[in-house]
Motif scaffolding. Structure first.
Motif, mmCIF file in Angstrom:
data_model
loop_
_atom_site.group_PDB
_atom_site.id
_atom_site.type_symbol
_atom_site.label_atom_id
_atom_site.label_comp_id
_atom_site.label_asym_id
_atom_site.label_seq_id
_atom_site.Cartn_x
_atom_site.Cartn_y
_atom_site.Cartn_z
ATOM 1 N N ALA A 141 24.994 52.888 43.318
ATOM 2 C CA ALA A 141 26.163 53.272 42.514
ATOM 3 C C ALA A 141 26.133 52.540 41.171
ATOM 4 C CB ALA A 141 27.451 52.964 43.268
ATOM 5 N N MET A 142 25.683 51.286 41.198
ATOM 6 C CA MET A 142 25.618 50.551 39.938
ATOM 7 C C MET A 142 24.502 51.104 39.049
ATOM 8 S SD MET A 142 25.963 46.514 39.349
ATOM 9 C CE MET A 142 27.547 46.145 40.018
ATOM 10 N N PHE A 143 23.393 51.468 39.647
ATOM 11 C CA PHE A 143 22.289 52.066 38.897
ATOM 12 C C PHE A 143 22.767 53.371 38.227
ATOM 13 C CE2 PHE A 143 18.583 54.916 38.721
ATOM 14 C CZ PHE A 143 17.655 54.122 38.057
ATOM 15 N N PHE A 144 23.515 54.160 38.987
ATOM 16 C CA PHE A 144 23.991 55.463 38.494
ATOM 17 C C PHE A 144 24.966 55.297 37.322
ATOM 18 C CE2 PHE A 144 26.823 59.198 38.720
ATOM 19 C CZ PHE A 144 25.895 60.233 38.747
ATOM 20 N N THR A 145 25.901 54.347 37.483
ATOM 21 C CA THR A 145 26.963 54.233 36.475
ATOM 22 C C THR A 145 26.573 53.332 35.306
ATOM 23 O OG1 THR A 145 27.939 52.470 37.808
ATOM 24 C CG2 THR A 145 28.851 54.661 38.080
ATOM 25 N N LYS A 146 25.645 52.394 35.532
ATOM 26 C CA LYS A 146 25.285 51.478 34.446
ATOM 27 C C LYS A 146 23.939 51.886 33.831
ATOM 28 C CE LYS A 146 28.902 48.912 35.252
ATOM 29 N NZ LYS A 146 28.883 47.807 36.179
ATOM 30 N N ASN A 147 22.859 51.818 34.584
ATOM 31 C CA ASN A 147 21.559 52.131 33.982
ATOM 32 C C ASN A 147 21.492 53.592 33.530
ATOM 33 O OD1 ASN A 147 20.865 49.938 36.321
ATOM 34 N ND2 ASN A 147 19.825 49.529 34.408
ATOM 35 N N MET A 148 21.954 54.503 34.382
ATOM 36 C CA MET A 148 21.937 55.917 33.982
ATOM 37 C C MET A 148 23.142 56.256 33.102
ATOM 38 S SD MET A 148 20.701 57.613 37.603
ATOM 39 C CE MET A 148 21.212 59.278 37.207
ATOM 40 N N LEU A 149 24.143 55.419 33.142
ATOM 41 C CA LEU A 149 25.405 55.604 32.407
ATOM 42 C C LEU A 149 26.023 56.988 32.670
ATOM 43 C CD1 LEU A 149 27.229 53.857 30.584
ATOM 44 C CD2 LEU A 149 26.183 54.920 28.605
ATOM 45 N N HIS A 150 26.046 57.362 33.944
ATOM 46 C CA HIS A 150 26.664 58.631 34.339
ATOM 47 C C HIS A 150 28.051 58.347 34.928
ATOM 48 C CE1 HIS A 150 22.956 60.520 33.411
ATOM 49 N NE2 HIS A 150 23.179 61.628 34.109
ATOM 50 N N GLU A 181 20.802 66.355 33.398
ATOM 51 C CA GLU A 181 20.642 67.079 34.663
ATOM 52 C C GLU A 181 19.406 66.603 35.443
ATOM 53 O OE1 GLU A 181 22.653 69.092 36.188
ATOM 54 O OE2 GLU A 181 21.274 69.800 37.757
ATOM 55 N N SER A 182 18.286 66.369 34.730
ATOM 56 C CA SER A 182 17.071 66.003 35.478
ATOM 57 C C SER A 182 17.206 64.590 36.066
ATOM 58 C CB SER A 182 15.819 66.139 34.615
ATOM 59 O OG SER A 182 15.894 65.225 33.556
ATOM 60 N N GLU A 183 17.883 63.696 35.352
ATOM 61 C CA GLU A 183 18.112 62.350 35.912
ATOM 62 C C GLU A 183 19.041 62.428 37.129
ATOM 63 O OE1 GLU A 183 19.354 59.177 33.256
ATOM 64 O OE2 GLU A 183 17.985 59.889 31.707
ATOM 65 N N PHE A 184 20.073 63.273 37.010
ATOM 66 C CA PHE A 184 21.033 63.414 38.106
ATOM 67 C C PHE A 184 20.329 63.939 39.368
ATOM 68 C CE2 PHE A 184 25.189 65.699 39.544
ATOM 69 C CZ PHE A 184 25.533 64.620 40.335
ATOM 70 N N GLN A 185 19.465 64.947 39.158
ATOM 71 C CA GLN A 185 18.733 65.516 40.305
ATOM 72 C C GLN A 185 17.779 64.479 40.905
ATOM 73 O OE1 GLN A 185 19.476 68.211 41.824
ATOM 74 N NE2 GLN A 185 20.933 68.877 40.257
ATOM 75 N N ALA A 186 17.125 63.702 40.024
ATOM 76 C CA ALA A 186 16.170 62.685 40.501
ATOM 77 C C ALA A 186 16.905 61.650 41.351
ATOM 78 C CB ALA A 186 15.485 62.015 39.313
ATOM 79 N N TRP A 187 18.090 61.261 40.907
ATOM 80 C CA TRP A 187 18.891 60.273 41.660
ATOM 81 C C TRP A 187 19.287 60.856 43.026
ATOM 82 C CZ3 TRP A 187 24.227 60.384 43.053
ATOM 83 C CH2 TRP A 187 24.749 59.161 43.500
ATOM 84 N N LYS A 188 19.805 62.106 42.999
ATOM 85 C CA LYS A 188 20.253 62.721 44.260
ATOM 86 C C LYS A 188 19.100 62.852 45.256
ATOM 87 C CE LYS A 188 22.876 66.433 42.603
ATOM 88 N NZ LYS A 188 23.768 67.569 42.773
ATOM 89 N N ASN A 189 17.927 63.231 44.751
ATOM 90 C CA ASN A 189 16.814 63.540 45.658
ATOM 91 C C ASN A 189 15.919 62.354 45.966
ATOM 92 O OD1 ASN A 189 17.605 66.233 45.817
ATOM 93 N ND2 ASN A 189 16.609 66.680 43.864
ATOM 94 N N GLY A 190 16.283 61.164 45.485
ATOM 95 C CA GLY A 190 15.448 59.992 45.752
ATOM 96 C C GLY A 190 14.119 60.082 45.039
ATOM 97 N N ARG A 191 14.145 60.461 43.729
ATOM 98 C CA ARG A 191 12.909 60.581 42.947
ATOM 99 C C ARG A 191 13.085 59.900 41.582
ATOM 100 N NH1 ARG A 191 8.301 62.296 44.968
ATOM 101 N NH2 ARG A 191 7.718 63.363 43.046
ATOM 102 N N THR A 192 13.773 58.747 41.558
ATOM 103 C CA THR A 192 14.005 58.065 40.268
ATOM 104 C C THR A 192 12.816 57.210 39.856
ATOM 105 O OG1 THR A 192 14.933 56.058 41.269
ATOM 106 C CG2 THR A 192 16.498 57.829 40.752
ATOM 107 N N GLY A 193 11.914 56.937 40.804
ATOM 108 C CA GLY A 193 10.795 56.044 40.502
ATOM 109 C C GLY A 193 11.142 54.578 40.749
ATOM 110 N N PHE A 194 12.361 54.311 41.240
ATOM 111 C CA PHE A 194 12.728 52.948 41.660
ATOM 112 C C PHE A 194 12.796 52.976 43.194
ATOM 113 C CE2 PHE A 194 14.083 53.159 37.309
ATOM 114 C CZ PHE A 194 13.691 51.917 36.811
ATOM 115 N N PRO A 195 11.786 52.394 43.863
ATOM 116 C CA PRO A 195 11.661 52.595 45.314
ATOM 117 C C PRO A 195 12.921 52.267 46.124
ATOM 118 C CG PRO A 195 9.659 51.631 44.447
ATOM 119 C CD PRO A 195 10.628 51.674 43.305
#
Ligand SMILES: Cc1cc2nc3c(=O)[nH]c(=O)nc-3n(C[C@H](O)[C@H](O)[C@H](O)COP(=O)(O)OP(=O)(O)OC[C@H]3O[C@@H](n4cnc5c(N)ncnc54)[C@H](O)[C@@H]3O)c2cc1C
Length: 388
Positions: free
Chosen positions: A268-277, A230-244
């Protein structure tokens, strides 16, 4: 059926409607056609969303295409300028004043700053198209991947909502290329290619209904053991992943309802591959956030990025967001525009700021390790393939 009673009540002679895509929409239209056939009432349908009848571009074996390049080749072979005959001036038939309950609808749009950034209506769309064709299309092949340049048309919301047709876009572009679709200006031809991608994904949706039912095109990928945090998902949605570059792109979408194509692929690739969501979660968030949200293009783009779709990126080819950032936002101008915390950083550090600077600027540390997460994704895809 309401439509039938309405038709009869007003004594109409013919029902005219545009073909739609999608399982439910299609079965509704088939029902209406059957009802009208049974009563010998006349109707006429039109294909307005794409150039050719959906499903009519087929292989020699009479199968629908599932790879873009041969689809495009066939599409071009079949192309005929008469398909763009849209300038005919129709004479309106005698007008009838109909009682309508339109005033019962609440058209007050929410106070959404994303909406005020877009021109309204067909005239607005034509203005945007005209400006793009006059000033940008000829450099499109060079500028289209660079998010800060704004080298693309931004016509997608108008196409997605049916305010402007792809026929109009192709016709106006071809007028600048001697009506030649096979050779000439590279920018114009590349831009038309992108519109053919849109046609391709609509054909996929028509010919492979499973993609409309939450299913991957590549069936083995149903076995992937997706993670959920959940916290990774929220970080991705809100632009707070730490990858500028990821964060700038997500903030662009949250603020404007639109995101540059290159960055859609990267996030989308970051979400599905690196985050594996699961790609379906990202697909849904895009549909909720984009002004140009369009089922077939969005589904196609997500499944391409997740390597679950037609013609998809091979699962082991995973974009490195930092390399993408350096290649397509060399000086970090796009990042600075959307992440004000980082606006004073030098181009040499902005793509991957050092840890102490992040803390100082209240910008998050990366939510994951790129190398480890890449290997984790490859392993998950490999396992899914082995089970299948
Ligand atoms: C993960 C992901 C999600 C996407 N979601 C959507 C969506 O919901 N709605 C949408 O319209 N597009 C979507 N796209 C495709 C593409 O990103 C947008 O169409 C494009 O960014 C719109 O900007 P533009 O109008 O300036 O495009 P331009 O570069 O000017 O292209 C002109 C038109 O061609 C079409 N087009 C361009 N690229 C593509 C493509 N890759 N696939 C299909 N059609 C394309 C669009 O209708 C676009 O307006 C998605 C792509 C990805 C990778």
């Amino acid at each position: 059926m309401e439509i039938y009673s309405f038709f009869k009540e007003h004594n109409f002679d013919t029902l005219y409607f545009n073909n739609t895509f999608g399982e439910d929409e299609n079965s509704r239209d088939v029902k209406i056609k059957k009802l009208f056939d049974k009563r010998s009432f006349s109707y006429k349908t039109f294909t307005d969303q794409i150039l050719f009848e959906p499903g009519s571009i087929r292989t020699i074996e009479n199968k629908p295409y599932s790879v873009f390049t041969p689809f495009k080749r066939k599409w071009l072979e079949n192309f005929n300028i008469d398909l763009l005959d849209i300038e005919y001036k129709y004479v309106p038939k005698n007008k009838k004043i109909l009682n309508s309950n339109i005033n019962n609808f609440d058209f007050n749009s929410p106070n959404d700053s994303r909406l005020s950034q877009w021109e309204l209506g067909e005239e607005g769309a034509k203005k945007i198209l005209k400006n793009f064709l006059k000033n940008k299309v000829k450099r499109y092949n060079e500028d289209r991947n660079d998010p800060i340049i704004e080298g693309t048309s931004r016509i997608s919301p108008y196409l997605a909502l049916g305010i402007l047709s792809s026929k109009r876009c192709i016709l106006e572009a071809l007028k600048l290329n001697d009506l030649d679709i096979h050779s000439g200006n590279k920018g114009i031809l590349k831009w038309i290619d992108e519109i053919v991608w849109r046609e391709f994904y609509r054909n996929i949706m028509h010919s492979f209904p499973k993609v409309s039912k939450g299913k991957p095109f590549q069936e083995y990928t149903d076995n992937i053991n997706w993670r959920y945090d959940e916290s990774e998902f929220q970080a991705w949605k809100n632009g707070r992943t730490g990858f500028p570059i990821i964060d700038a792109a997500m903030r662009q979408m949250n603020q404007e309802g639109w995101m540059h194509n290159r960055l859609r692929m990267v996030v989308a690739m970051f979400f599905t591959k690196n985050m594996l969501h699961d790609w379906r979660l990202g697909e849904k968030y895009f549909m909720e956030s984009l002004i140009d949200g369009d089922f077939s293009s969005n589904n196609g783009g997500w499944q391409w990025s997740a390597s679950t779709g037609t013609d998809a990126a091979p699962y082991f080819r995973i974009f490195n967001p930092i390399t993408q950032s350096k290649n397509f936002d060399k000086n970090g101008e796009f990042i600075k525009k959307y992440i004000p915390e980082l606006k004073d950083l030098d181009a040499s550090v902005i793509h991957e700021p050092p840890s102490n600077i992040r803390d100082h600027l209240n910008y998050p540390q990366p939510i994951l390790d790129l190398k480890e997460s890449r290997l984790r994704a490859i392993e998950a895809f490999k396992n899914a393939k082995d089970i299948a």
